[in-house]
Write a protein that holds these residues in place. Structure first.
Motif, short mmCIF file in Angstrom:
data_model
loop_
_atom_site.label_atom_id
_atom_site.label_comp_id
_atom_site.label_asym_id
_atom_site.label_seq_id
_atom_site.Cartn_x
_atom_site.Cartn_y
_atom_site.Cartn_z
N ASP A 400 0.83 -1.21 0.00
CA ASP A 400 0.00 0.00 0.00
C ASP A 400 0.85 1.26 0.00
O ASP A 400 0.52 2.25 -0.65
CB ASP A 400 -0.93 -0.01 1.22
N ARG A 401 1.98 1.21 0.72
CA ARG A 401 2.83 2.40 0.80
C ARG A 401 3.59 2.67 -0.48
O ARG A 401 3.98 3.80 -0.76
CB ARG A 401 3.82 2.25 1.97
N ILE A 407 10.01 4.61 -4.41
CA ILE A 407 10.84 4.39 -3.23
C ILE A 407 10.17 4.97 -1.99
O ILE A 407 9.47 5.98 -2.07
CB ILE A 407 12.25 5.03 -3.43
N VAL A 408 10.32 4.29 -0.86
CA VAL A 408 9.95 4.83 0.46
C VAL A 408 11.17 4.65 1.36
O VAL A 408 11.87 3.64 1.28
CB VAL A 408 8.71 4.15 1.07
N SER A 409 11.41 5.64 2.22
CA SER A 409 12.59 5.62 3.08
C SER A 409 12.24 6.03 4.50
O SER A 409 11.25 6.75 4.72
CB SER A 409 13.68 6.56 2.54
N PHE A 424 13.08 1.05 0.65
CA PHE A 424 12.52 0.01 -0.21
C PHE A 424 12.36 0.62 -1.60
O PHE A 424 11.68 1.64 -1.77
CB PHE A 424 11.17 -0.48 0.30
N ILE A 425 12.96 -0.01 -2.62
CA ILE A 425 12.92 0.50 -3.99
C ILE A 425 12.16 -0.52 -4.84
O ILE A 425 12.58 -1.67 -4.98
CB ILE A 425 14.34 0.69 -4.56
N VAL A 438 11.16 -5.88 -4.60
CA VAL A 438 11.75 -4.62 -4.16
C VAL A 438 13.20 -4.86 -3.78
O VAL A 438 13.60 -5.99 -3.45
CB VAL A 438 11.00 -3.99 -2.96
N ILE A 439 14.00 -3.80 -3.89
CA ILE A 439 15.36 -3.81 -3.35
C ILE A 439 15.30 -3.13 -1.98
O ILE A 439 14.77 -2.03 -1.85
CB ILE A 439 16.33 -3.05 -4.27
#
Length: 616
Positions: A400-401, A407-409, A424-425, A438-439
């Motif tokens: 969801d994010r 990307i989220v950090s 998360f990429i 994801v990476i």
């Protein structure tokens, strides 16, 4: 016999056809490998050039921050020289004494200007007679003549006398009878910082065999940094690369071509980035050796089973494409991070690409990606950040994010290593945009955090008293909750001017510092103390009415017991107002009421002393 003879007759033809097929396949393979490797090089080189450009821009911003901090420091040094000259007027016309003061304050030059802006004394007699009208560099300080409260510092600029690159800071002395200017030559330090940063940037870039990254001066061609260290300090011309305006004109973004360097053919990509030329160089013989090995293997397989040629070619093409794409991604990313994992969210699996020892030990023997994330947080993140880190690392909510995001950090404190940025990429999504793979990366940002916090502390701290300054006061008041209960304390140090006039400004500074110490000792545990300017202070403390009485008594006792080396006692007028005394219309009304009570307290102090408040 005839069949055998026929086979023998056909054998040369079969061998010829097979050899032709092998030859054609090898040519096709060579073309395909060259195309794939060239594309891989182009993609990799562009990624590396972008990374170097971004880091250089960031370092340039850091250099500008350094220059700003130098300006503040040099203005403080100019004021320090002004205090010394005021305290010892006889040194004003003594060149040797002024040079000793310059050495003491760690500046290169000291100049004294009269009220008309003319140099009449200083460490450099050859400059006597120069004025603010003596050139563009000197004219920068003309505003000083109109405002005696002004203090100025100039950027690195060639001086009027001999064109030497200097930074000058200037201030008026306390009685406004002269201006004191200091000059410092900081360029060598800044150049060394810049070049060292470039060398570090290049040394940390991800590389593979035959590939080099170069950063050079855009005008002279001097190489500041290169992953092949022996060429650092040489020029591009000296290693066989002529970066001319024809090669990189101002309206062109980049150049791609073949150049012979040290006897080897190299594929090169160069780009201008501000004052630098950055490039990626790849030795073609390394690529050729790899291609030749692949083609020989292909030839052997084709001779063994010609019918499998097409299948083998397609497999090799696919294998090479996947290998080069992964190599491009990994070489551009893995060296940048403390750890990097590939997470398959559909199947709850992970693959480790690289990891520092702490992350490696934290995730060992993890059965799946979700368990890996939980173990990393539990074993690595400090207790205060456990809850927020577990929420960030929750793979069930990650989909969801990350919808329609790349990307989220999040930033968290890691045990023994300081601040880390976890990211998360998304690299593979379904038709709804939800991530499938994801990476997961971790990067140590502790030095950046410390540098940021240091800058914030410096910008929010008063230099003399170490209290919070007016900027911090404004920001804190803006964020003050409207329903909070607090006490606003307005304070003014009594007798500062007589101390300055009779004992000197060093004594006045000690008086202010002593007053600030008393305030911090008593109010610092309950809130913050701010220096509003001069001898005016304020505090916002979070105590109730009963506690306030004890704090007031403690403060009075601490003030009465204070004694310095130059000043034997301190007196502070105070006005206390609680936010819950009544229904105040605004914060400003509370401040006004506290100021009125403070002035009443000050008036009572001067009535008791029998002195004139105007000379406080």
């Amino acid at each position: 016999m005839n069949r055998t003879s026929d086979m023998k007759k056909r054998l040369p033809g079969i061998i010829l056809i097979t050899g032709g097929i092998v030859l054609v396949a090898m040519v096709i393979q060579a073309v395909i490998l060259s195309f794939i490797n060239n594309r891989s090089f182009d993609r990799t080189s562009q990624v590396l050039l972008d990374q170097v450009s971004n880091v250089i821009e960031k370092n340039k911003a850091s250099e500008e921050d350094l220059i700003d901090s130098l300006k503040e420091d040099y203005m403080v040094r100019a004021k320090a020289v002004a205090y010394i000259v005021d305290a010892k007027p006889e040194v004003a016309n003594d060149v040797d004494e002024l040079r000793k003061i310059a050495a003491l304050i760690s500046v290169d030059e000291v100049h004294l200007f009269n009220t008309d802006g003319v140099i009449y004394a200083g460490t450099n007699p050859e400059y006597f007679g120069y004025s603010f009208d003596s050139g563009e560099q000197m004219a920068y300080f003309k505003p000083m003549l109109d405002d005696k409260n002004l203090t100025m510092c100039q950027d690195v600029t060639p001086n009027t006398s001999n064109g030497k690159k200097m930074m000058y800071a200037i201030t008026w002395n306390d009685d406004g009878t002269k201006m004191i200017q200091v000059g410092i030559e900081p360029r060598r330090l800044l150049n060394e910082v810049k070049q060292n940063e470039i060398s570090t940037v290049v040394a940390n870039m991800p590389m593979y065999d035959g590939l080099s990254v170069v950063v050079a001066d855009g005008e002279s061609g001097e190489i500041y940094g290169c992953s092949y260290e022996p060429v650092v300090g040489l020029t591009l011309d000296e290693i066989g690369i002529s970066v001319t305006d024809d090669m990189l004109p101002d309206d062109e973004d980049s150049f791609t071509g073949i150049r012979r360097i040290n006897g080897f053919r190299n594929r090169c990509v160069f780009r201008r980035s501000g004052e630098y030329v950055i490039g990626v160089i790849y030795r073609m013989d390394v690529n050729s050796r790899s291609n030749m090995a692949i083609m020989v293997i292909m030839a052997l397989y084709l001779c063994f089973a010609a019918g499998l040629v097409v299948s083998m070619v397609m497999k090799v093409i696919h294998a090479n494409r996947e290998r080069n794409e992964q190599l491009s991604i990994l070489t551009s990313m893995s060296g940048m991070y403390y750890s990097m994992h590939m997470l398959d969210l559909q199947h709850d699996t992970f693959a480790l690409y690289t990891a520092g020892d702490l992350i490696l030990r934290a995730g060992e023997r993890a059965a799946g990606a979700k368990e890996l994330m939980r173990k990393i947080v539990h074993k690595v993140v400090v207790d205060e950040h456990q809850a927020s880190a577990q929420k960030f690392m929750d793979l069930d909510s990650l989909g969801d994010r990350l919808i329609k995001k790349k990307i989220v950090s999040g930033e968290f404190m890691v045990k023994d290593l300081g601040w880390f940025r976890l990211s998360f990429i998304s690299i593979d999504v379904d038709e709804d945009g939800r991530p499938l793979k994801v990476i997961f990366t971790t990067r140590n940002i502790d030095e950046d955090k410390k540098r940021e916090q240091k800058l914030i502390r410096r910008s929010y701290t008063d230099e003399l008293t170490k209290c919070y300054n007016r900027s911090a006061y404004i920001d804190d008041v803006r964020e003050l909750p409207g329903d909070s209960v607090y006490v606003y304390v307005s304070m003014d140090v009594n007798g500062l001017k007589p101390v300055n006039d009779t004992l000197g400004h060093a004594a006045g500074d000690e008086l202010l510092q002593g007053a600030a110490e008393c305030m911090e000792q008593c109010f610092g545990n309950y809130g913050k103390v701010y220096r509003m300017g001069g001898d005016e202070f304020a505090a916002i403390i979070f105590v109730n009415t009963r506690r306030l009485k004890r704090v007031q008594q403690e403060f009075d006792d601490v003030v009465r017991g204070w004694s310095g080396q130059l000043v034997k006692s301190v007196s502070i007028s105070c006005g206390y107002v609680s936010s819950d005394e009544k229904d105040w219309e605004s914060f400003d009304e509370i401040v006004k009421a506290a100021d009125e009570r403070m002035y009443e307290n000050k008036a009572a102090y001067y009535r008791q002393k029998g002195g004139d408040r105007r000379y406080r």
